[in-house]
Design a protein around this motif. Structure first.
Motif, PDB file in Angstrom:
ATOM      1  N   UNK A 181       0.827  -1.203   0.000  1.00 50.56           N
ATOM      2  CA  UNK A 181       0.000   0.000   0.000  1.00 50.56           C
ATOM      3  C   UNK A 181       0.858   1.248   0.000  1.00 50.56           C
ATOM      4  N   UNK A 182       1.851   1.280   0.890  1.00 46.46           N
ATOM      5  CA  UNK A 182       2.745   2.432   0.974  1.00 46.46           C
ATOM      6  C   UNK A 182       3.515   2.611  -0.322  1.00 46.46           C
ATOM      7  N   UNK A 183       3.968   1.509  -0.906  1.00 47.57           N
ATOM      8  CA  UNK A 183       4.691   1.557  -2.170  1.00 47.57           C
ATOM      9  C   UNK A 183       3.827   2.195  -3.246  1.00 47.57           C
ATOM     10  N   UNK A 221       1.240   4.125  -2.832  1.00 45.21           N
ATOM     11  CA  UNK A 221       0.982   5.502  -2.440  1.00 45.21           C
ATOM     12  C   UNK A 221       2.156   6.401  -2.834  1.00 45.21           C
TER      13      UNK A 221
END
Lengths: 95, 74
Positions: free
Chosen positions: B60-62, B64
């Motif tokens: 998810x962070x990647x 984002x």
């Protein structure tokens, strides 16, 4: 085995022509960029996991996802804010 | 090519170990209350969820970050 590797490396370097060297530089730059990005993700992971994930459940619910989005954005904002403020102070100090 | 393969394998091993280390630390914090005489089923279930949520969160962070970089390159 190490001697084998060193010999292999020496052979590879000797075989490099000018064009190959440019290609190698490009590859190294690409790998560095990838490593930097991975380090960034790792860093954000450490920061935002604590803030956003309480008890790991069966899935990432929407509240957690929103928190993670905000976390990434706010951290970037924070970095920019601190950088510009600090730059201001340093500039004023210089005069 | 042989050297390249060797480096790839070693890098992968190192990355794997780093991830395991990071996950163990984070999941210990979230899932372990008071260490008891054995690993109870609740803690075990939590660890399973933790590893999966860790991977989800990283992905998810990647995503984002990629999104953010595309809109406003830092």
């Amino acid at each position: 085995n190490r001697k084998h590797l060193e010999a292999s490396l020496r052979r590879t370097m000797a075989e490099l022509g000018e064009a190959d060297e440019a290609e190698l530089q490009r590859l190294v730059a690409a790998e560095q960029q990838k490593a930097q990005f991975t380090a960034q993700v790792h860093h954000f992971m450490e920061l935002c996991w604590d803030k956003c994930v309480e008890k790991p459940g069966n899935c990432l619910d929407s509240r957690t996802e929103n928190c993670l989005s905000s976390c990434v954005d706010r951290f970037i904002d924070t970095t920019l804010a601190i950088t510009s403020r600090f730059a201001q102070i340093v500039q004023k100090g210089g005069q | 090519p042989q050297l390249q393969h060797f480096i790839e394998v070693e890098t992968q091993k190192q990355r794997f170990q780093q991830l395991v280390h990071q996950m163990t630390e984070l999941c210990w914090e979230k899932c372990m209350d008071k260490p008891g005489p054995k690993l109870d089923s609740r803690a075990e279930a939590c660890f399973v969820n933790c590893v999966e949520r860790f991977i989800d969160t990283s992905q998810f962070i990647l995503n984002r970050l990629e999104q953010t970089q595309k809109s406003k390159p830092v």
